[in-house]
Design a protein around this motif. Sequence first.
Motif, PDB file in Angstrom:
ATOM      1  N   ALA A 213      41.971  24.913  -7.985  1.00 49.93           N
ATOM      2  CA  ALA A 213      40.548  24.584  -7.785  1.00 49.93           C
ATOM      3  C   ALA A 213      40.117  23.523  -8.797  1.00 49.93           C
ATOM      4  O   ALA A 213      39.380  22.586  -8.474  1.00 49.93           O
ATOM      5  N   TRP A 214      40.583  23.663 -10.016  1.00 51.62           N
ATOM      6  CA  TRP A 214      40.237  22.708 -11.089  1.00 51.62           C
ATOM      7  C   TRP A 214      40.789  21.311 -10.763  1.00 51.62           C
ATOM      8  O   TRP A 214      40.079  20.310 -10.859  1.00 51.62           O
ATOM      9  N   GLY A 220      40.564  15.813  -5.695  1.00 54.81           N
ATOM     10  CA  GLY A 220      40.512  15.938  -4.238  1.00 54.81           C
ATOM     11  C   GLY A 220      41.733  16.672  -3.715  1.00 54.81           C
ATOM     12  O   GLY A 220      42.807  16.641  -4.319  1.00 54.81           O
ATOM     13  N   GLU A 221      41.541  17.334  -2.575  1.00 56.49           N
ATOM     14  CA  GLU A 221      42.602  18.154  -1.959  1.00 56.49           C
ATOM     15  C   GLU A 221      43.883  17.360  -1.710  1.00 56.49           C
ATOM     16  O   GLU A 221      44.992  17.841  -1.883  1.00 56.49           O
ATOM     17  N   SER A 225      49.489  17.950  -3.395  1.00 56.98           N
ATOM     18  CA  SER A 225      50.945  18.003  -3.220  1.00 56.98           C
ATOM     19  C   SER A 225      51.671  17.250  -4.339  1.00 56.98           C
ATOM     20  O   SER A 225      52.812  17.536  -4.661  1.00 56.98           O
ATOM     21  N   GLU A 226      51.021  16.311  -4.944  1.00 62.47           N
ATOM     22  CA  GLU A 226      51.586  15.540  -6.068  1.00 62.47           C
ATOM     23  C   GLU A 226      51.526  16.306  -7.386  1.00 62.47           C
ATOM     24  O   GLU A 226      52.187  15.962  -8.346  1.00 62.47           O
ATOM     25  N   ARG A 227      50.627  17.279  -7.415  1.00 64.18           N
ATOM     26  CA  ARG A 227      50.284  17.902  -8.705  1.00 64.18           C
ATOM     27  C   ARG A 227      50.966  19.235  -8.922  1.00 64.18           C
ATOM     28  O   ARG A 227      50.948  19.762 -10.017  1.00 64.18           O
ATOM     29  N   PHE A 228      51.488  19.830  -7.853  1.00 62.68           N
ATOM     30  CA  PHE A 228      52.065  21.168  -7.950  1.00 62.68           C
ATOM     31  C   PHE A 228      53.561  21.150  -7.695  1.00 62.68           C
ATOM     32  O   PHE A 228      54.061  20.358  -6.896  1.00 62.68           O
ATOM     33  N   PHE A 241      50.944  27.909   0.284  1.00 64.44           N
ATOM     34  CA  PHE A 241      49.997  27.643  -0.815  1.00 64.44           C
ATOM     35  C   PHE A 241      49.660  26.140  -0.878  1.00 64.44           C
ATOM     36  O   PHE A 241      48.685  25.732  -1.495  1.00 64.44           O
ATOM     37  N   GLY A 242      50.502  25.348  -0.241  1.00 70.08           N
ATOM     38  CA  GLY A 242      50.224  23.907  -0.196  1.00 70.08           C
ATOM     39  C   GLY A 242      51.169  23.073  -1.055  1.00 70.08           C
ATOM     40  O   GLY A 242      50.873  21.911  -1.367  1.00 70.08           O
TER      41      GLY A 242
END
Length: 527
Positions: A213-214, A220-221, A225-228, A241-242
Motif C-alpha cells: 500500500a505504501w 502507482g499500482e 511488479s518492479e518493486r516486489f 499477490f501481484g
Amino acid sequence: MTSISKSSAWKALAGHRGAFDPDSFKHELMDDPRRAEAFRVTLPGLYADYSRHLITAETLALLIRLAEAAGFERLRAELFEGAALNNTEGRAALHTLLRADPKDAPAGLNEQAAQVAASFDRMKSFTQQARSGAYTDVVAIGIGGSHLGPELAVEALAPLKGQMLRVHFLSNVDPMLVARLLAGLNPKRTLALVTSKTFTTQETLANAKAVRAWLASALGEAAMSERFAAVTAAPEKAREFGIAAERVFDFWDWVGGRYSLWSAVGLPIALAHGFDVFRALLTGAARMDRHFREAPLDRNLPVVLGLLGVWYANFWQAASRAVIPYRQDLRLLVPYLQQLEMESLGKSTRRGGETVDYATGPVVWGDTGTNGQHAFFQLLHQGTGFVPVDFIAVLEDGSGNRVQRDMLLANCFAQAEALLRGRSPEEARLAAGGEALAPHKSFPGNRPSTLLLLDRLDAESLGMLIALYEHRTFVQSCIWDINPFDQMGVELGKQLADKVLQALGAGGTAELHDAATRAAVEKARRG
Ligand code: F6P
C-alpha cells in the motif's frame, strides 16, 4: 519400537551418572593438558574445546553406545540421501544438498541438485541487477525460518563501513514496526522481498500488504511488479499477490523453514553482501557437513555436542542451555538457535506416535558477552539450576583495537574457568575476610561449558557454525526418536489467532473462546 530409555546403553549411562562425582576428578578437569587435547576438535577456522564438560572417556564411550543403540549412523546416512525423515509430513529434509557440490549430490537427487543450481543462477543475476544502483534499501518481509537466519547472517557479516544495499527486516506484525521502518525509506529506491514457504502466514501477508500500500500510494499500482520479489513454495499465491513470475524464487517442500537460509531464502544475504558472500556461507556449511559425515563419532563435533546435550538433559536434568557469543555481531545467534533447536526438539511424541518417557529439547537462551555477565551470570554461577553454556568467541576482528579485543576474550575465557572452578569455602573465607560472608561467596563450580573459537567471523566460519548447530540438533533428535523437521504444536495458536481476529472485528463474537479470551476481546474492542 521400544523406548531408548529401556536400552542397556541408557541404563549404563544412568548407572555411570549415579557414580559420577566431578569433585573426584576436579584436578584432571582443571589442569590435565591431556584432557584438553583429547576433548578438542580443530577444523579450519574453528577450535572447539569441550574439555570443560562433566565427562570422562568412559562417559563419551557410553554416549556413543547410546547413539549406536538409537540407529544414529543409519539416520545420518538417510538425512544426506534424502529419505523422508520428516515422516509426519512425508518429506525429506535436504538442507545439506543446498550446500553440496553438485558433483557430490547423492545418486537419485540429481533432479533436486539441478533445481538448486538453476535457482542459484537466478539468485545471482537478480542480486547483480538489484545491487547495480536502482535500489538503496530492501525490506525483507518474513517471519520464523523465513527471517531469523537471513537477519543473523546479514548482521553478522556486515562490513565495517557502508553497504551497497541496506536490508531491513520486517517480521513482527506490530504496526509500529512497519510505520517506523517505512517512515525512514524512500519508496522510489526500495525493493520489497516477501519470503514465506506457505505464503499464508498472517504476519507476513499483513506486512507485505502494508508495504505494498505504501509503495502503491507513492508510485502507482503499475509499478508494483518492479518493486516486489518473493521466495515461496506456493508460487501461485505470490502471483495472485501481484508479483511477477520471473521475480518469484523457489522454496521447495524438501527444505524445512528453519533449515532454509541456504536456499533462495538467503537472498537478503546476497542482496546485502553480494552473491559471493552467500556462496562462501554455503562453502563453510559444506565443510561442516563433510566433517559430520566422515569424522569418527568420538571426534565428530556435532555428534559430541549433541550427545552432551542428551547427557545433561536426561542424566543431569538440565532444563536449559545458555549460548553466549562474545561478539556483538552474533547478537542474533541466540534467537536463531531458539527457533532451530526449540522448534525442532520441543516435542513429546516419538516418530511412531508414542509419548516420550524422557526429557527432550531444553530451553535455549542467552545474550552476548560481556552484557550477559552483568545481567544473568549470577544465576549461572550460584543459582540452584544447572545450566551448561556454549561460549563463542572470535580471535580476529577488523577493529584494530587490540586492547578491547583482549578484554572481550579475557572475559569469555575467565567466565568458563570460573563456572568450572567455583570457589571453595576456604577461598571464600579468605576473599570475605572472615566467616560471615563466606557461605555467600563460596560455590562448588562444576558447571560445564563448550568453547567455540572462530579465527574470524566471515561467511565461511558462520556457515560452519550454523551447520554445526543444525547437525547437533539432528543428533539429539535421533537419540530422542523425534521428528525434528515438523512443528505441529504451533498450529492451534495460529488457528485461534484467526478466530480471535474475527472476534475483534465489527460484528465479531468471542462466544466460542474461553472466559479469559472473551474478557480480553471485550476490553480490546472497547479500547
Ligand atoms: O509458525 C512457525 C512457522 O511455521 C515456522 O516453522 C516457519 O519458519 C514460519 O512459521 C514461517 O512460515 P512461512 O515461511 O510459511 O511464512
